[in-house]
Design a protein around this motif. Structure first.
Motif, PDB file in Angstrom:
ATOM      1  N   GLY A 106      43.227 -61.191 136.337  1.00 51.50           N
ATOM      2  CA  GLY A 106      41.954 -60.820 135.896  1.00 51.50           C
ATOM      3  C   GLY A 106      41.320 -59.421 136.274  1.00 51.50           C
ATOM      4  N   ASP A 107      40.298 -59.235 135.482  1.00 53.58           N
ATOM      5  CA  ASP A 107      39.748 -57.710 135.474  1.00 53.58           C
ATOM      6  C   ASP A 107      38.649 -57.921 136.841  1.00 53.58           C
ATOM      7  OD1 ASP A 107      37.828 -55.675 135.289  1.00 53.58           O
ATOM      8  OD2 ASP A 107      37.307 -56.123 133.188  1.00 53.58           O
ATOM      9  N   ALA A 114      43.225 -52.789 135.756  1.00 49.86           N
ATOM     10  CA  ALA A 114      43.073 -53.874 134.620  1.00 49.86           C
ATOM     11  C   ALA A 114      41.972 -53.750 133.880  1.00 49.86           C
ATOM     12  CB  ALA A 114      43.469 -55.109 135.547  1.00 49.86           C
ATOM     13  N   HIS A 115      41.001 -53.312 134.131  1.00 54.96           N
ATOM     14  CA  HIS A 115      39.625 -53.366 133.497  1.00 54.96           C
ATOM     15  C   HIS A 115      39.694 -52.441 132.423  1.00 54.96           C
ATOM     16  CE1 HIS A 115      35.179 -53.164 132.879  1.00 54.96           C
ATOM     17  NE2 HIS A 115      35.340 -51.987 132.889  1.00 54.96           N
TER      18      HIS A 115
END
Length: 178
Positions: A106-107, A114-115
């Motif tokens: 997940g972000d 990861a964003h």
């Protein structure tokens, strides 16, 4: 006698296995090890010296390079990443990041790599000290394009004259600015 033959056979087998050539290929999606050490002659790029969160907290320009060690396009691009380090040195925080750890994660916000990752390698993202995205490109991003974004972020003039790719053996290439 059987023990002696078994030892001899083991020795011959070991010598044959040792004599087999190592196989690495820049144009395949095979895992060959650290692509920066093997294909760019620069193993110092990984792991990165800092994190994105630390870089952004310090207000520094961050250059994120997403790659996979078993991606032919990442292998080809590795020499460009090495050239970014050579050109910009301590003026930027260069963060080559393997995407294995980012898969299905997940972000967690703007200080999380990861964003920015789009799911494609290689990908280059240049963030200025305030976290604004100045470049977000995938594939074989031209060095001149990366340099222009870094220059805009740092205020340091970009190298001029373009770049040249030199191949000095079947595995290694070097991207140099002219």
């Amino acid at each position: 006698m059987a023990g002696f033959l078994l030892r001899c056979l083991s020795l011959v087998l070991a010598l044959v296995l040792i004599a087999l050539p190592g196989e690495a290929a820049r144009d395949t999606d095979s895992y060959d090890g650290n692509i920066f050490a093997l294909y760019a002659g620069n193993g110092s790029l990984v792991p990165p010296a800092t994190t994105l969160a630390e870089s952004q907290a310090a207000g520094r320009t961050s250059v994120l390079v997403y790659y996979l060690d078993d991606s032919s396009t990442s292998k080809v691009f590795s020499s460009s990443v090495s050239e970014i380090q050579r050109l910009w040195g301590n003026s930027v925080d260069l963060l080559p990041l393997t995407t294995d750890a980012l898969q299905d994660r997940g972000d967690q916000g703007q200080t999380d790599p990861a964003h920015y990752w789009k799911g494609i390698v290689p990908q280059v993202v240049v963030l200025d000290g305030s976290g604004s995205v100045l470049l977000d490109s995938v594939g074989q991003v031209p060095l001149e394009e990366i340099n222009a974004a870094i220059s805009a972020a740092t205020g340091i003039p970009a190298p001029t004259g373009g770049s040249t790719t030199l191949s000095f053996n079947e595995l290694n290439t070097e991207v140099i600015s002219r």
